[in-house]
Motif scaffolding. Structure first.
Motif, mmCIF file in Angstrom:
data_model
loop_
_atom_site.group_PDB
_atom_site.id
_atom_site.type_symbol
_atom_site.label_atom_id
_atom_site.label_comp_id
_atom_site.label_asym_id
_atom_site.label_seq_id
_atom_site.Cartn_x
_atom_site.Cartn_y
_atom_site.Cartn_z
ATOM 1 N N GLN A 40 0.853 -1.227 -0.092
ATOM 2 C CA GLN A 40 -0.052 -0.022 -0.057
ATOM 3 C C GLN A 40 0.931 1.175 -0.204
ATOM 4 O OE1 GLN A 40 -0.502 2.601 2.207
ATOM 5 N NE2 GLN A 40 -2.456 3.365 0.954
ATOM 6 N N GLY A 71 2.053 2.374 -3.093
ATOM 7 C CA GLY A 71 1.125 2.721 -4.240
ATOM 8 C C GLY A 71 0.525 1.661 -5.168
ATOM 9 N N MET A 114 -1.355 -1.099 -3.551
ATOM 10 C CA MET A 114 -2.746 -1.501 -3.178
ATOM 11 C C MET A 114 -3.388 -0.344 -2.645
ATOM 12 S SD MET A 114 -3.139 -4.226 -0.125
ATOM 13 C CE MET A 114 -2.704 -5.832 -0.922
ATOM 14 N N LEU A 115 -4.708 -0.555 -2.541
ATOM 15 C CA LEU A 115 -5.586 0.689 -2.223
ATOM 16 C C LEU A 115 -5.625 0.508 -0.465
ATOM 17 C CD1 LEU A 115 -8.646 0.415 -4.707
ATOM 18 C CD2 LEU A 115 -6.587 1.813 -4.605
ATOM 19 N N THR A 116 -6.434 1.531 0.073
ATOM 20 C CA THR A 116 -6.468 1.454 1.462
ATOM 21 C C THR A 116 -6.734 0.260 2.247
ATOM 22 O OG1 THR A 116 -7.491 3.606 1.308
ATOM 23 C CG2 THR A 116 -7.785 2.694 3.325
ATOM 24 N N TYR A 117 -5.943 -0.012 3.110
ATOM 25 C CA TYR A 117 -5.921 -1.378 3.885
ATOM 26 C C TYR A 117 -6.085 -1.084 5.363
ATOM 27 C CZ TYR A 117 -4.157 -5.974 5.460
ATOM 28 O OH TYR A 117 -4.095 -7.198 6.058
ATOM 29 N N TRP A 148 -8.748 -5.727 -1.317
ATOM 30 C CA TRP A 148 -8.114 -4.394 -0.980
ATOM 31 C C TRP A 148 -7.332 -3.911 -2.229
ATOM 32 C CZ3 TRP A 148 -9.738 -2.634 3.450
ATOM 33 C CH2 TRP A 148 -10.277 -3.556 4.365
ATOM 34 N N TYR A 149 -7.191 -4.583 -3.149
ATOM 35 C CA TYR A 149 -6.603 -4.222 -4.439
ATOM 36 C C TYR A 149 -7.439 -3.236 -5.285
ATOM 37 C CZ TYR A 149 -3.638 -4.379 -8.756
ATOM 38 O OH TYR A 149 -2.823 -4.429 -9.772
ATOM 39 N N GLY A 150 -8.770 -3.474 -4.669
ATOM 40 C CA GLY A 150 -10.033 -2.400 -5.384
ATOM 41 C C GLY A 150 -10.806 -3.378 -6.630
ATOM 42 N N SER A 166 -4.917 5.014 5.746
ATOM 43 C CA SER A 166 -5.318 6.349 5.725
ATOM 44 C C SER A 166 -5.619 7.346 6.682
ATOM 45 C CB SER A 166 -6.548 6.575 4.776
ATOM 46 O OG SER A 166 -7.716 6.160 5.321
ATOM 47 N N ASP A 223 -6.520 -6.445 -12.130
ATOM 48 C CA ASP A 223 -7.368 -5.098 -12.611
ATOM 49 C C ASP A 223 -8.833 -5.304 -12.829
ATOM 50 O OD1 ASP A 223 -4.973 -3.610 -12.326
ATOM 51 O OD2 ASP A 223 -4.581 -3.629 -14.482
#
Length: 362
Positions: A58, A61, A63-66, A113-115, A265, A327
């Motif tokens: 994360q 950059g 992985m998204l918010t975890y 968590w990858y989105g 975050s 993706d």
């Protein structure tokens, strides 16, 4: 019987193993083999290593918010370990150890968590509901599932996870009341990690314990050392046994601590001190279990290093898979909601494709 000896109004915490790995309540030591102990330990290590890797990805950059789980491994692995195949798990979003114990693939968890929403998919035979981020909304789902199991005469138990902040939500009280009235086979597992984002436990509720809230709804409640994996296993196993005998729901407060941030975050330094965190690090559930296993000759330092190394490699391979194929496909955003797309979603997909074409991004 554990619950008879630890009434929530007594404010006594159920503990089997102390912070140094010593068994202080041998009469409550669960009947599990050395192989099972090692399995539990390996699951805690896998949870920790997967967490550390996720935090690294994360920050890079990738992985998204975890939402990290560090410090809560015993509360999660210990509570999920006594589940049977036919039982249900209804999680919130900070249950990595419970998911892995239940058999969920780390690739799917990372994918979430990858989105990619497909990361919420769990094989039907695991009987795990998707991640639920809205605080406490899933507790009514758990009560409903347990009620359905009872109506159908099935030998199934449901466990649901939530944090201390969830006990301030109306859904918590509605689910507890329903479960108590209809005596459904559900275990409410509160991971009291002392903070609901930045709100400390001390101003979350004036109740001296969260466990005592069970009394208002006609069910047993118990305060458990959430960093003691043996205590967690023993308390949850007894709650499951009660439920299977038709004796209704149970509330368990796992007293633990969120070592990391609420999510990536969040900045926990703004609302708690480093001294407090360091104090809790000395109560680390993995260190405690390691001390016990080594004192019993079940684990060596060399074996421990191999377990950690293997867990790290498993996490790395899982994320390689996610990065290579994770993706999100545009159509999946619209098709994922229902078995068949509604007319409104079909229209929205067409509109969005037209918008992308106008921008030259299609």
């Amino acid at each position: 019987m554990i619950f008879e000896g630890y009434h929530p109004l007594d404010k006594t915490m159920f503990q089997v193993m102390d912070e140094e790995g010593n068994i202080i309540k041998p009469e409550y030591m669960p009947d599990i083999s050395k192989e099972q102990m090692m399995e539990m330990y390996q699951l805690m290590i896998q949870t920790r290593e997967a967490d550390l890797k996720a935090l690294m990805y994360q920050r890079q950059g990738r992985m998204l918010t975890y939402a990290p789980n560090i410090g809560q491994e015993a509360a999660q692995v210990g509570s999920a370990f006594p589940l049977k195949k036919e039982d249900w798990m209804v999680p919130a979003f900070r249950e990595l150890g419970a998911w892995l114990t239940r058999g969920a693939k780390l690739e799917m968890i990372y994918l979430y968590w990858y989105g990619n929403e497909f990361g919420s998919y769990m094989p039907e035979d695991l009987k795990i509901l998707p991640v639920s981020v809205p605080i406490a909304s899933h507790l009514n789902h758990a009560a409903g599932i347990a009620w359905a199991s009872k109506l159908q005469g099935k030998d199934e138990v449901t466990i649901t996870y939530f944090g201390d902040g969830a006990t301030s939500q109306g859904d918590f009280h509605e689910a507890m009341n329903w479960a108590g009235v209809y005596q459904v086979p559900v275990v409410f597992l509160c991971q009291n990690n002392q903070f609901a984002i930045s709100v400390p436990r001390g101003i979350q509720t004036s109740s001296e314990t969260i466990a005592q809230k069970a009394l208002a709804y006609g069910m047993p409640g118990i305060l458990v050392d959430g960093n003691d994996i043996f205590a967690m296993y023993a308390a949850v196993k007894e709650a499951f046994d009660r439920a299977r005998r038709g004796e209704g729901p149970t509330l368990i407060e796992a007293f633990t601590y969120r070592i990391g941030a609420h999510t990536t975050s969040d900045d926990p330094k703004r609302y708690r001190s480093d001294e407090e965190v360091e104090k809790w690090k000395k109560k680390d559930p993995i260190d405690r279990m390691k001390k016990y296993l080594m004192s019993q000759g079940i684990l060596t330092e060399e074996e421990n290093e191999k377990i950690i190394e293997k867990a790290g490699k498993i996490a790395e391979e899982a994320f390689k898979y996610v990065e290579a194929s994770g993706d999100t496909v545009l159509e999946d955003i619209f098709k994922y909601h229902y078995k068949e797309m509604t007319p409104q979603l079909t229209e929205q997909l067409a509109e969005y494709k037209a918008y992308l074409m106008e921008r030259g991004e299609a």
